[in-house]
Design an enzyme around this catalytic site. Structure first.
Site, PDB file in Angstrom:
ATOM      1  CG  ASP A 244      77.711  35.782  34.288  1.00 51.40           C
ATOM      2  OD1 ASP A 244      78.684  36.332  33.772  1.00 51.40           O
ATOM      3  OD2 ASP A 244      76.561  35.807  33.809  1.00 51.40           O
TER       4      ASP A 244
ATOM      5  CE  LYS B 266      77.545  37.160  30.706  1.00 46.18           C
ATOM      6  NZ  LYS B 266      76.246  37.305  31.381  1.00 46.18           N
TER       7      LYS B 266
ATOM      8  CB  CYS C 122      75.343  33.290  31.356  1.00 46.43           C
ATOM      9  SG  CYS C 122      74.235  34.718  31.523  1.00 46.43           S
TER      10      CYS C 122
HETATM   11  C1  VGL Z   1      72.256  34.993  34.049  1.00 44.80           C
HETATM   12  C2  VGL Z   1      70.005  35.347  34.159  1.00 44.80           C
HETATM   13  C3  VGL Z   1      70.188  36.710  34.092  1.00 44.80           C
HETATM   14  C4  VGL Z   1      73.370  33.996  34.046  1.00 44.80           C
HETATM   15  C5  VGL Z   1      72.459  36.345  33.970  1.00 44.80           C
HETATM   16  O1  VGL Z   1      74.497  34.360  34.404  1.00 44.80           O
HETATM   17  O2  VGL Z   1      73.115  32.819  33.681  1.00 44.80           O
HETATM   18  N1  VGL Z   1      71.020  34.504  34.125  1.00 44.80           N
HETATM   19  N2  VGL Z   1      71.426  37.203  33.996  1.00 44.80           N
END
Ligand code: VGL
Ligand code: ZN
Length: 196
Positions: free
Chosen positions: A8, A105, A150
Site C-alpha cells: 500500500d 484489496k 496492512c
Molecule cells: C490500511 C487502514 C485502512 C493499511 C488500509 O494499508 O495499513 N490501514 N486501510
C-alpha cells in the site's frame, strides 16, 4: 524463491493523503533500491469502492472509532483509497515497472481487507497464496504502509500459511492508533515473523 511484498505505498497513506502515515514517503527510494535482490515483486493496493463500510462517513460515526461488523471489530477510517482517485494511485516515486503482480484489496463494499492474503473475515482469499505457491515462492519480505495494519496482518497470515516471513521495519511506517503498533510488533514476534 524470494518475493518482496510492497504493501500500500499509495498517495493516501503518504503525507498530504487522506490517511497519511507520518514519514510514509521516506521509505520509497530505499524500497526501490532493494527490489533487485528479489525473484519476484508484488505490490498491494488498497482499493475501496465509494462509501466503503470501513469509512466512518458511511456510518455517520467518528473517525477512528470501532464498529462491530459481522466479521468482527472494525476501525472506521477517514475515506481513503477510493477506486480510481488520485489518493488510490501508487506514489509516483515507487518503481511499479518491476512489479510481477498487483493485488487489490478492500474491494468488497461490506468487508475490509488489511491482509494481502485474506479479507478481514480471515477466510475470504485474495488469491495471493495460490499465486505464490504456483511460482514456488517460499520466502517473503514485507515492507510498506502501515506497519500496524496492512503490513502486520499480511505478515501474520503469511506466517500462518507457513512462508518464511520477514518484515523490514525500517522500510515500514505505522499509523499507531491506541497502542496498535506495540501490539502488532508483539504479535508478529510471537508468530515467528523475523523483524529486521
Ligand atoms: C490500511 C487502514 C485502512 C493499511 C488500509 O494499508 O495499513 N490501514 N486501510
Ligand atoms: Zn483501507
Amino acid at each position: 524463491m524470494r518475493a518482496l511484498i510492497v504493501i500500500d505505498v499509495q498517495n493516501d497513506f503518504c503525507p498530504g493523503g487522506e490517511l497519511a502515515v507520518a514519514g510514509g514517503d521516506e521509505i520509497i527510494e530505499p524500497i526501490n533500491s532493494i527490489m533487485e535482490y528479489f525473484d519476484a515483486i508484488i505490490l498491494t493496493q488498497d482499493w475501496h469502492p465509494p462509501r466503503h463500510s470501513s469509512f466512518a462517513s458511511s456510518h455517520n460515526l467518528e473517525k477512528f472509532s470501532i464498529k462491530d461488523m459481522a466479521y468482527g471489530k472494525q476501525v472506521l477510517w477517514p475515506d481513503h483509497c477510493v477506486q480510481g482517485t488520485s489518493g488510490a494511485m501508487f506514489h509516483e516515486n515507487l518503481n511499479t515497472l518491476r512489479a510481477d503482480l498487483v493485488i487489490r484489496k478492500g474491494i468488497q463494499l461490506e468487508m475490509d481487507s488489511y491482509s494481502a492474503f485474506f479479507e478481514n473475515d480471515k477466510k475470504t482469499p485474495t488469491g495471493l497464496h495460490g499465486y505464490l505457491n504456483a511460482r514456488g515462492i517460499t520466502d517473503l519480505t514485507l515492507v510498506g504502509l502501515a506497519t500496524d495494519y496492512c503490513v502486520a496482518y499480511s505478515a501474520l497470515d503469511a506466517a500462518r500459511l507457513k512462508f518464511n516471513v520477514s518484515v523490514d521495519t525500517g522500510l515500514c511506517r505505522a499509523i499507531d492508533t491506541d497502542g496498535s503498533l506495540a501490539s502488532a510488533l508483539t504479535e508478529m514476534k510471537l508468530a515467528k515473523v523475523d523483524l529486521i
